[in-house]
Design a protein around this motif. Sequence first.
Motif, PDB file in Angstrom:
ATOM      1  N   LYS A  89       0.136   4.047   7.912  1.00  0.00           N
ATOM      2  CA  LYS A  89       1.295   4.926   7.713  1.00  0.00           C
ATOM      3  C   LYS A  89       2.588   4.111   7.757  1.00  0.00           C
ATOM      4  CE  LYS A  89       0.978   9.134   9.605  1.00  0.00           C
ATOM      5  NZ  LYS A  89       1.074  10.196  10.624  1.00  0.00           N
ATOM      6  N   GLU A  90       2.669   3.171   8.713  1.00  0.00           N
ATOM      7  CA  GLU A  90       3.853   2.300   8.828  1.00  0.00           C
ATOM      8  C   GLU A  90       4.042   1.456   7.565  1.00  0.00           C
ATOM      9  OE1 GLU A  90       3.425  -0.084  12.373  1.00  0.00           O
ATOM     10  OE2 GLU A  90       3.164   1.724  13.589  1.00  0.00           O
ATOM     11  N   ALA A  91       2.926   1.111   6.914  1.00  0.00           N
ATOM     12  CA  ALA A  91       2.985   0.286   5.701  1.00  0.00           C
ATOM     13  C   ALA A  91       3.297   1.111   4.460  1.00  0.00           C
ATOM     14  CB  ALA A  91       1.667  -0.459   5.517  1.00  0.00           C
ATOM     15  N   GLY A  92       3.463   2.427   4.652  1.00  0.00           N
ATOM     16  CA  GLY A  92       3.872   3.267   3.530  1.00  0.00           C
ATOM     17  C   GLY A  92       2.763   4.097   2.901  1.00  0.00           C
ATOM     18  N   VAL A 147       0.844  -1.208   0.000  1.00  0.00           N
ATOM     19  CA  VAL A 147       0.000   0.000   0.000  1.00  0.00           C
ATOM     20  C   VAL A 147       0.878   1.258   0.000  1.00  0.00           C
ATOM     21  CG1 VAL A 147      -1.979  -1.100   1.116  1.00  0.00           C
ATOM     22  CG2 VAL A 147      -0.230  -0.026   2.549  1.00  0.00           C
ATOM     23  N   LYS A 148       2.160   1.072  -0.292  1.00  0.00           N
ATOM     24  CA  LYS A 148       3.091   2.202  -0.327  1.00  0.00           C
ATOM     25  C   LYS A 148       2.614   3.241  -1.344  1.00  0.00           C
ATOM     26  CE  LYS A 148       8.187   2.588  -0.357  1.00  0.00           C
ATOM     27  NZ  LYS A 148       8.336   3.875  -0.006  1.00  0.00           N
ATOM     28  N   GLY A 149       2.511   4.481  -0.891  1.00  0.00           N
ATOM     29  CA  GLY A 149       2.068   5.561  -1.763  1.00  0.00           C
ATOM     30  C   GLY A 149       0.570   5.708  -1.895  1.00  0.00           C
ATOM     31  N   PHE A 208     -16.325   0.233  -7.760  1.00  0.00           N
ATOM     32  CA  PHE A 208     -15.781  -0.972  -8.405  1.00  0.00           C
ATOM     33  C   PHE A 208     -14.277  -1.143  -8.191  1.00  0.00           C
ATOM     34  CE2 PHE A 208     -19.695   0.152 -10.529  1.00  0.00           C
ATOM     35  CZ  PHE A 208     -20.405  -1.029 -10.372  1.00  0.00           C
ATOM     36  N   ASP A 209     -13.781  -0.545  -7.092  1.00  0.00           N
ATOM     37  CA  ASP A 209     -12.369  -0.749  -6.753  1.00  0.00           C
ATOM     38  C   ASP A 209     -12.265  -1.550  -5.448  1.00  0.00           C
ATOM     39  OD1 ASP A 209      -9.634  -0.691  -6.801  1.00  0.00           O
ATOM     40  OD2 ASP A 209      -9.464   1.367  -6.044  1.00  0.00           O
ATOM     41  N   GLU A 210     -13.000  -2.660  -5.406  1.00  0.00           N
ATOM     42  CA  GLU A 210     -12.943  -3.528  -4.231  1.00  0.00           C
ATOM     43  C   GLU A 210     -11.535  -4.081  -4.004  1.00  0.00           C
ATOM     44  OE1 GLU A 210     -17.221  -3.465  -5.504  1.00  0.00           O
ATOM     45  OE2 GLU A 210     -15.328  -3.745  -6.571  1.00  0.00           O
ATOM     46  N   GLU A 211     -10.744  -4.202  -5.072  1.00  0.00           N
ATOM     47  CA  GLU A 211      -9.377  -4.737  -4.933  1.00  0.00           C
ATOM     48  C   GLU A 211      -8.542  -3.895  -3.958  1.00  0.00           C
ATOM     49  OE1 GLU A 211      -7.901  -6.417  -9.111  1.00  0.00           O
ATOM     50  OE2 GLU A 211      -9.250  -4.711  -9.285  1.00  0.00           O
ATOM     51  N   THR A 212      -8.653  -2.568  -4.073  1.00  0.00           N
ATOM     52  CA  THR A 212      -7.896  -1.698  -3.159  1.00  0.00           C
ATOM     53  C   THR A 212      -8.380  -1.871  -1.726  1.00  0.00           C
ATOM     54  OG1 THR A 212      -7.440  -0.111  -4.914  1.00  0.00           O
ATOM     55  CG2 THR A 212      -7.254   0.702  -2.667  1.00  0.00           C
TER      56      THR A 212
END
Length: 493
Positions: free
Chosen positions: A293-296, A261-263, A468-472
Motif C-alpha cells: 500500500k505504501e508503494a502505491g 507498483v503504483k496502481g 505467464f505474468d511472472e514479470e509482475t
Amino acid sequence: MTDLTRLTISQAREKLRAGEISAVELTDAYLAAIDAANDKFNAYVAVTHDKARDMARASDARLAAGQGGALEGIPLGVKDLFATEGVHTQACSHVLDGFRPRYESTVTSNLWADGAVMLGKLNMDEFAMGSSNETSWYGPVKNPWRATGSNADRVPGGSSGGSAAAVAAFLCAGATATDTGGSIRQPAAFTGTVGIKPSYGRCSRWGIIAYASSLDQAGPIARDVRDAAILLKSMASVDEKDTTSVDRPVPDYEAALGQSVKGLKVGIPKEYRVEGMPQEVEALWQQGIAWLKEAGAEIVDISLPHTGYALPTYYIISPAEASSNLARYDGVRYGLRVPGKDIVEMYESTRAAGFGDEVKRRIMIGTYVLSAGYYDAYYLKAQKVRTLIKKDFDDAFAAGVDVILTPATPSAAFGIADKEMASDPVKMYLNDIFTVTVNMAGLPGISVPAGLDGQGLPLGLQLIGRPFDEETLFRTAHVIEQAAGTFQPQKWW
C-alpha cells in the motif's frame, strides 16, 4: 577479498565479467564450502568436483574471449529430479540405485548453454513426495536456520529441501528445484530464500523425473529476487520434446525489477485466513499489505470460494498421476533389482524394497482412486473441483486483480522427526495449504522472505500471478524484498 560464496549471482556475474575473479576461483570456493559443511546439512547426495572444475575452466576461456553467456561461471546445484548426463540421477530413491542417464534435461541443458557450472546433485524428498525432506533414501536435510538460543535441527521444507538448504548455507549460488504442490515455495519460506514456481508450461518438463505430470513445474531457488529472475530467464524455454511447454517469448525478468507498483491491484483472499494460523503469520501478512500500500498498490479483498477443497483435491489428483508415472520402476531395465522366482515376484520384491513408505502410501491412494468403481467418485470429481478452483482465480483476475498476496506457509520450519507430523500424514500435508491451489490452476507463484517469527526463524509471503505474468510477480516481490530486507542464518556450521 570477501568470501566468494557470499556473492549473489548478480554480484558474481559482474566480478566475473570485469575479470576481478575467475570462474575456477568461484567454483573452488563453493566446492571447499561443500566439502567442509555438507556432512552437517546432507544437502548434496553427489558432488561433481572434476566436472565442475572442467566447466569453470571452459567458462574462464569464454569470458577471456568476450563470449560469456548469461550465467557464465556461476556455480549451481541441481535437484536430484533433473536428469544429468552421466551423473547420479535417482530422485533420492532406492529404486533408482546406480542410475546415470545418457541424456540431459532441457532445463539443465539451458543452464549449461548459458555458461553455468554444475556443483552436484541435491537431496530431496523421494520422488518429490514430501514437505520436509525426511522421505529421502539418503536421509533428511537439515535447515541452516535454528531457533534463537537452540541447537535443535529443523527441516528445510520439501520436496526441494536440499536446494533450499544449499542456497541458504552458501553451498551454491542458486539451485534448480521443482514444485508440484509447493515444493519450491515452502522450502524457500522455511530457509529465508526466494523460490518461484513459474506458470505451467513455462519450463520444459523433459528429462525431469515425473511425479504428477499435470502439476509438476521446474523453477529456481535463489538468495534474492534478482537472482531468481536471472535463473528463470535461463531455465525457461519452449521444447518440442515436451508438448505441454508453451511457445511464447521468455521476457527479461530482471528488467521488471525496480518498476513501480503504483496502481497495481493486489487481491487479499479471505479464505486464506485458516483456523489455527499463528498470529505472527497473520501479522506478517498485514505487514506485506502495508508495504505494498505504501508503494502505491491498491489493496482489494477477494474471494476464492473453493480454496477449502484444494488440499483434498490435490491429494487425489497427484497420487493418481504418481501411481501411473511410477509404474515404470520395476527392476527390469535400470535401477534396483531384487530377484524373484518369476517376473511377478521380481516386480513385487523390487518395488517393495525400492520405494519408501510415503511413496508407497501415495501409490496406493492413487491406485485406489483410479480403480474401477471409485474413478467417478474420487478422480473424476476431483478434476471437476480443480476446474472450479481455476475458475475462482480466473474470476479474480477478470475483475481487475493483478496479483494475489497470501502467506507462503502456515508456520515456520518445524523440527526434524517432529512426533506430531510423523504420526499424522495429514498434518504434514497441511503444510501445502497455501500453495497447492497455484499448481491446480497452473499459475505462477513466488515465495519471498518477509520477516522472522518469535524464535528467529524465517517466514515468507507468497504472490500469485496471472498465467505467464511472472514479470509482475518479480516486480511486486522486489518491493517486498526492498522493504523487508534479506535474511541469512547465523552460522553454526
